[in-house]
Design a protein around this motif. Structure first.
Motif, PDB file in Angstrom:
ATOM      1  N   GLU A  54      39.438 -23.688 -22.385  1.00 58.33           N
ATOM      2  CA  GLU A  54      39.803 -23.902 -23.784  1.00 58.33           C
ATOM      3  C   GLU A  54      40.241 -22.563 -24.348  1.00 58.33           C
ATOM      4  O   GLU A  54      39.577 -21.536 -24.140  1.00 58.33           O
TER       5      GLU A  54
ATOM      6  N   GLN B 197      41.118 -20.448 -27.640  1.00 57.07           N
ATOM      7  CA  GLN B 197      40.968 -20.365 -29.076  1.00 57.07           C
ATOM      8  C   GLN B 197      41.770 -19.173 -29.585  1.00 57.07           C
ATOM      9  O   GLN B 197      41.211 -18.171 -30.035  1.00 57.07           O
TER      10      GLN B 197
ATOM     11  N   ASN C 118      43.204 -29.505 -29.531  1.00 59.13           N
ATOM     12  CA  ASN C 118      42.809 -28.194 -29.034  1.00 59.13           C
ATOM     13  C   ASN C 118      43.818 -27.722 -27.993  1.00 59.13           C
ATOM     14  O   ASN C 118      44.574 -28.512 -27.440  1.00 59.13           O
TER      15      ASN C 118
END
Length: 84
Positions: A80, A82, A2
């Motif tokens: 995170e 994305q 990720n």
């Protein structure tokens, strides 16, 4: 893996030696394939890097080894990312 966006904002008293150590840390992450990109903000207030890690816990463990984190000279947040 990720992607995690690591944002660093300078506190008033950043030790100059830590800036160099932080840059060396980022270079080592790049060699490991963990630092996808990095750079300072144009206004000098800090910078960011795009970290590759398996999960948030691993990303946090890596960032905690960053001299910027160890020195306490920056406020650091991890998100995170994305990206599409």
């Amino acid at each position: 893996m990720n992607r995690y966006l690591v944002i660093l904002l300078r506190k008033p008293h950043v030790e100059p030696a830590m800036v160099s150590a932080h840059r060396d840390f980022l270079a080592e992450l790049r060699v490991q394939g963990r630092n996808e990109m990095n750079g300072p903000f144009g206004d000098g207030s800090g910078g960011a890097y795009l970290l590759r890690a398996n999960d948030l816990d691993e990303a946090m463990a890596i960032v905690q080894r960053d001299p910027a984190s160890v020195s306490g000279g920056w406020e650091i947040t991890i998100h995170e990312w994305q990206a599409s």
